[in-house]
Design an enzyme around this catalytic site. Structure first.
Site, PDB file in Angstrom:
ATOM      1  N   GLU A 254      80.472 -69.285 -93.108  1.00 23.10           N
ATOM      2  CA  GLU A 254      81.604 -69.151 -94.033  1.00 23.10           C
ATOM      3  C   GLU A 254      82.294 -70.496 -94.261  1.00 23.10           C
ATOM      4  O   GLU A 254      83.484 -70.677 -93.970  1.00 23.10           O
ATOM      5  CB  GLU A 254      82.611 -68.117 -93.509  1.00 23.10           C
TER       6      GLU A 254
ATOM      7  N   GLU B 123      76.377 -60.677 -93.263  1.00 23.07           N
ATOM      8  CA  GLU B 123      77.517 -59.934 -92.706  1.00 23.07           C
ATOM      9  C   GLU B 123      77.982 -58.906 -93.722  1.00 23.07           C
ATOM     10  O   GLU B 123      78.126 -59.223 -94.902  1.00 23.07           O
ATOM     11  CB  GLU B 123      78.716 -60.853 -92.400  1.00 23.07           C
TER      12      GLU B 123
HETATM   13  C1  BGP Z   1      83.882 -63.227 -90.835  1.00 15.67           C
HETATM   14  C2  BGP Z   1      83.327 -63.996 -89.692  1.00 15.67           C
HETATM   15  C3  BGP Z   1      82.956 -63.233 -88.497  1.00 15.67           C
HETATM   16  C4  BGP Z   1      83.718 -61.967 -88.367  1.00 15.67           C
HETATM   17  C5  BGP Z   1      83.908 -61.154 -89.593  1.00 15.67           C
HETATM   18  C6  BGP Z   1      84.780 -59.936 -89.443  1.00 15.67           C
HETATM   19  O1  BGP Z   1      84.925 -63.950 -91.348  1.00 15.67           O
HETATM   20  O2  BGP Z   1      82.227 -64.800 -90.067  1.00 15.67           O
HETATM   21  O3  BGP Z   1      82.970 -64.093 -87.393  1.00 15.67           O
HETATM   22  O4  BGP Z   1      84.261 -61.613 -87.214  1.00 15.67           O
HETATM   23  O5  BGP Z   1      84.411 -61.969 -90.611  1.00 15.67           O
HETATM   24  O6  BGP Z   1      86.097 -60.332 -89.265  1.00 15.67           O
HETATM   25  P1  BGP Z   1      87.040 -59.734 -88.179  1.00 15.67           P
HETATM   26  O7  BGP Z   1      86.351 -59.946 -86.885  1.00 15.67           O
HETATM   27  O8  BGP Z   1      88.289 -60.502 -88.278  1.00 15.67           O
HETATM   28  O9  BGP Z   1      87.218 -58.301 -88.519  1.00 15.67           O
END
Ligand code: BGP
Length: 476
Positions: free
Chosen positions: A181, A375
């Site tokens: 990201e 993701e």
């Molecule tokens: C993205 C990241 C992850 C992650 C995901 C979910 O921004 O690449 O590392 O954790 O989002 O976010 P969160 O864990 O805050 O729910």
């Protein structure tokens, strides 16, 4: 007739070192930026680079220090992923396990060995490793001694780190991504780039200079990766989610375009190989000046990525109307105005499956390179039934609707090579540090304060995802 996913589609899950491993100082690992993110209200100031705290503070709770103890339990976890039929697992390597200080003369053998063992374990079950080189971590020594990515020297340290892991894992890893990201740097500069700002500093200038350094470092990693592993596929990684204008007012439409371009800027450089005209204008309009070295432009041009990795959780909406702008919601940290047509998760992240199809189309139209969804998922609170089981139908619904839209995108002609849903096992939340924001098919007995046995158990979604993979996405 429903369209099909291509043969060999990489179904699986995705995690990041600091959110799963724990063992934060074990076997020679150095302290990293993300080890300094406490839970609670202070977390946001640290993530935004507003306060300089470069040592753990007595009395604070740091969830990454133990996380879900994947460092010691990965065999059990990989076996469960294999049982679901995973074809791929996305992990990240912790930079400070390999170079504890970031500028060490030699790598830490124990750290290298850990990932060797981990990749062997995946290969045992024919699970393809997909590796992020930097997922929100910078060795703390590089922050203290050099000011992190604001300093050009980081480019060389990163290049050394990347070359070391390419050489070591060349026979085990073919899919790589440089920075997770990468556009997060603009929103959470400490998380994205280890940046901490001093009173009176020009934050925007520092962020864009740091971004340039990461972009050059990414190009150098692509170059080295292709030289060391000729059949490697090296991608970028965007926190994606198309921005809708709140109305058809051209002012709103123009603003939505600009919002998207704040993020596309990074991928335009990584994939198209040059600073786009709109970025040059933005820099000029804001009196920003990027220090470049003589062959930077050539490097960026010659070493573009092979595929576009991206995360998708939400679409975003923007407006120019001050009244509308009062109703701000969240969505993977990117502020958005509430979209009246859509619902949101328990954490206020807008849920928009169709936006997933739109985003994938938009990225493919723009880059014409294979896409990898690395993701996607729903962070939700899970309640245990009396017998310890968990009926997470809400999670199944979210994933089902998103996978169906991904299939539509493929039918639209978009080349998507894989889908690794976020957090296939419950892990520490990146944004809040909570454990109760769960994404997993596998439940982990651990709470927000770090209490619990760490025992793993299957949720209802476990069998569901297994069937999705077994049918190559035909049975949702
Ligand atoms: C993205 C990241 C992850 C992650 C995901 C979910 O921004 O690449 O590392 O954790 O989002 O976010 P969160 O864990 O805050 O729910």
């Amino acid at each position: 007739m429903m369209s099909k996913f291509p043969k060999g589609f990489l179904w699986g899950g995705a995690v990041a070192a600091n959110q799963v491993e724990g063992a934060y100082l074990e076997d020679g690992k150095g302290l990293t930026s993300v080890d300094l993110l406490p839970t609670g209200a202070k977390r946001w100031d640290v993530m935004k680079g507003k306060v300089e705290i470069l040592k753990p503070v007595e009395g604070e709770f740091y969830p990454s220090h133990k996380a879900i103890d994947f460092y010691h339990r990965y065999k059990e976890d990989i076996a469960l992923f294999a049982e679901m039929g995973f074809k791929a697992l996305r992990i990240s390597i912790s930079w400070a396990r390999i170079f504890p200080n970031g500028d060490d003369a030699a790598p830490n053998e124990a750290g290298l060995q850990f990932y060797d063992d981990l990749f062997d374990e995946m290969r045992k079950y024919d699970i393809e490793p997909v590796v992020t080189i930097a997922h929100f971590d910078v060795p703390v020594h590089l922050i203290e001694a050099y000011g992190s990515w604001r300093n050009r020297k980081l480019v060389q340290f990163f290049e050394t780190y990347a070359k070391t892991i390419f050489a070591r894992y060349q026979d085990k890893v073919k899919y790589w991504m440089t920075f997770n990201e990468i556009n997060m740097l603009l929103h959470l500069p400490f998380v994205g780039a280890g940046l901490v700002f001093k009173e009176g500093e020009d934050e925007l200038q520092i962020k864009y200079q740091a971004a340039h350094h990461q972009l050059v470092a990414s190009a150098l990693a692509v170059k080295a990766g292709h030289e060391i592993i000729p059949d490697a596929k090296i991608g970028c990684m965007l926190a994606a989610g198309t921005t809708y204008p709140y109305t058809s007012n051209p002012d709103d439409v123009a603003k939505a375009m600009e919002r998207d371009r704040e993020s596309f800027f990074f991928i335009d450089v990584q994939s198209r190989g040059k600073y786009p005209g709109y970025a040059k204008r933005f820099l000029k309009d804001n009196n920003l000046h990027i220090e470049m070295e003589e062959n930077d432009e050539e490097l960026l041009k010659e070493h573009t990525v092979d595929y576009i990795g991206f995360s998708y959780y939400s679409s975003r909406t923007t407006s120019t109307d001050p009244e509308i702008l009062k109703d701000i919601t969240d969505g993977n940290v990117f502020a958005s105005v509430a979209n009246p047509y859509l619902k949101a998760s328990e954490w206020g992240w807008t849920i928009d499956p169709k936006g997933f199809r739109i985003t994938a189309n938009q990225l493919y139209d723009r880059y014409e390179k294979p896409l990898f969804v690395v993701e996607n998922g729903l962070g939700a609170i899970d309640e245990l039934n009396a017998d310890g089981t968990i009926d997470d139908d809400y999670r199944i619904d979210y994933l089902k609707e998103h996978i169906a839209e991904m299939r539509e995108a493929i039918e639209d002609g978009v080349d998507i090579i894989g889908y690794t849903s976020w957090g296939p096992i419950d892990i520490v939340s990146a944004s809040t540090g909570e454990m109760k924001k769960r994404y997993g098919y596998i439940y982990v007995d651990r709470d927000n304060e770090g209490k619990g046995s760490l025992k793993r158990s299957k949720k209802k979604s476990f069998a569901w995802y297994k069937q999705v993979i077994a049918s190559n996405g035909e049975q949702l």
